[in-house]
Scaffold this motif. Structure first.
Motif, mmCIF file in Angstrom:
data_model
loop_
_atom_site.group_PDB
_atom_site.id
_atom_site.type_symbol
_atom_site.label_atom_id
_atom_site.label_comp_id
_atom_site.label_asym_id
_atom_site.label_seq_id
_atom_site.Cartn_x
_atom_site.Cartn_y
_atom_site.Cartn_z
ATOM 1 N N GLU A 24 37.003 124.183 88.494
ATOM 2 C CA GLU A 24 37.311 123.610 87.146
ATOM 3 C C GLU A 24 38.912 123.787 87.058
ATOM 4 O OE1 GLU A 24 35.006 122.397 85.415
ATOM 5 O OE2 GLU A 24 33.623 123.264 86.869
ATOM 6 N N ASP A 27 45.122 122.122 86.060
ATOM 7 C CA ASP A 27 46.092 121.226 85.820
ATOM 8 C C ASP A 27 46.022 120.430 87.314
ATOM 9 O OD1 ASP A 27 47.399 122.617 87.848
ATOM 10 O OD2 ASP A 27 48.985 123.707 86.697
ATOM 11 N N VAL A 113 42.442 120.362 80.048
ATOM 12 C CA VAL A 113 43.074 120.388 81.227
ATOM 13 C C VAL A 113 44.451 119.708 81.063
ATOM 14 C CG1 VAL A 113 42.940 119.600 83.595
ATOM 15 C CG2 VAL A 113 40.881 120.245 82.206
#
Ligand code: CTP
Ligand code: CA
Length: 228
Positions: A24, A27, A113
């Motif tokens: 996951e 950045d 994100v």
């Protein structure tokens, strides 16, 4: 002979196997992941193909050195995040006789994100990330099972108050899958190793209990699936 009798047992069956572990992203350069190598799932795919099944392997961040063992008749689809895995499973699962969810799936993803690399910017030296639960792909598969389809889950459990069998049976019931394969993991057991101890449970109890290489444990699991 017995082994020969099972050789082509999965002839004409279509199997979907997931292997590896999701990532996951935080950045563009960082992620939250897990230590699953994908070896056990790759061995399940190989064992099913050896029995004559037509196999698709969804490889979730599986290293090229592990994928090198995959034979050419197995179709390989590479994905990385839980969302990508979910989407690919949704496309591939409906036409399958057997679905084996051996991949280690993140229970959480980042709520947001960042498109830029996160900087150290808090004066107090801490970073707080907000995570949100991912969808449970296995439970979704089990709830939407096709007629006659067999859905198999995996569980990697650290030792606790209850036995591995008790926890495997409770998890199988909670997930709603037909079979659940469970092994014990710890800092130094289960991951990144070729040996393994696996138990397989159905609604009545333990249907297989095997210690050995990931190849041997995969073969016993595939036989337990075929027996069902
Ligand atoms: N799994 C899944 N989707 C998720 C999480 C897990 O499909 N979002 C699948 C895994 O591929 C595995 C099985 O569920 O086959 C068991 O996962 P596990 O992490 O042991 O179960 P959880 O329900 O997430 O329970 P726990 O709180 O113990 O992590
Ligand atoms: Ca989990």
């Amino acid at each position: 002979d017995g082994a020969g009798a099972l050789d082509a047992f999965a002839e004409g069956q279509r199997w979907l196997v997931t292997a590896g572990g999701t990532r996951e992203p935080l950045d563009p350069v960082r992620f939250i992941g897990n230590r699953s190598s994908g070896r056990q799932g790759v061995e399940v795919a190989l064992a099913a193909a050896a029995r004559g099944a037509e196999v698709t392997l969804i490889a979730v961040n599986v290293d090229a050195s592990v994928l090198a063992a995959v034979t050419p008749e197995i179709e390989v689809i590479g994905v990385s995040t839980t969302a990508e895995l979910e989407e690919t499973v949704a496309t591939e699962a409906p036409s399958r006789d057997v679905v084996v969810m051996a991949a280690a799936v993140s229970d959480y993803r980042l709520a947001e994100v960042s498109n830029e690399k996160l900087r150290k910017e808090n004066a107090d030296g801490t970073l707080t990330l907000t995570l949100v639960e991912t969808n449970d792909i296995l439970a979704g598969l089990a709830a939407n099972k096709q007629d006659g389809q067999i859905v198999v889950g995996f569980a990697a459990e650290t030792p606790g108050d209850t036995t591995l069998t008790e926890r495997a049976m409770a998890k199988r019931r909670r997930k709603g899958c037909d079979l659940l394969a469970a092994n014990e993991v710890g800092w130094n057991t289960g991951f990144e190793r070729s040996d393994n101890h696996l138990i397989v449970v159905d609604e009545h109890g333990v249907v297989a209990d095997v210690a050995g290489s990931k190849r041997e444990t995969a073969e016993v699991l595939v036989d337990a699936i075929l027996a069902r």
